[in-house]
Design a protein around this motif. Sequence first.
Motif: not given
Length: 315
Positions: A73-86, A178-183
Amino acid sequence: MSDSNTTNFTSPSSFILLGIPGLETAHVWISIPFCIIYAIAILGNIAILFIVKREPSLHEPMYYFLCMLATTYLVLSTSILPKMLAIFWFNSREIPFNACLMQMYFIHCFTALESGIFSAMALDRYVAICHPLRHSTILANPVVAKIGLAVMFRGCTFTMPFPFLSKRLPYCRTNIIFHSYCEHIGVAKLACADIRVNSYYGLFVIFSVMGVDIIFITASYVLIVGTIFSLPTKDTRLKTFGTCGSHLCAILSFYIPSLFSFLAHRFAQNVPLNFHILLANVYLLVPPMLNPIIYGVKTKQIRDKLLHLFTRKGT
């Protein structure tokens, strides 16, 4: 928008993440709960790792698997949230092509790890309830280590093709995601080529990882429930089933929104895009936040150690 977004190119230097299309004016407000979710996920899961490492009484298979889940969960959250908040705070939407592929791999890899760890935890609950006298023998530390390595190997190898399948595609339409992260499929749909291989392999991974895990977890709990109903008294049955409470809550918080997101994305074409993206964010970001809350509230050993830690610091 610059011309580079629509001119022909085979491998773009970067992609543009739009965040949550249609809700751009609300990005700052949406970022507030997301930031809180991230803070709770980071602090809570680090606290779980600290407590389990510090307390020898928690050096058991259940808590080893819980530490694996917390790390995931630490890795998963950190791979998404910082860029999303930016994106939400600074309108920093550009992400380099290779960074996008790396984020894609981390998201899918650690989601697969998450699912595998839930299966390992279901195995632990099955052995603890159905074969309590042999629990320490069946799930000895070397066996737990092998299970952990098998879960990691499956998650890492099954999702490894995603960035390579995406990198081989020619991107000659647009580099706007058209997303908040690369899926994986979200990126593949930007290509001006046949993406059936990407789509079929994505379905294969979903069914061979999450599908198999769901079947295994369901079978484990069928056997667990059968054993519980064979216990002599109601109090004993409730107490025994209560030991599965944290695991069941964690499972439901992950599988229900993820399956709903998958079904909505595949079959509910009339659902607004911003709802799809919000749901995709929920199933990736909420379980890391709920994990320490669920296990902190429902697991007496962790709750007691956490209260003892804060009480001792306060004196």
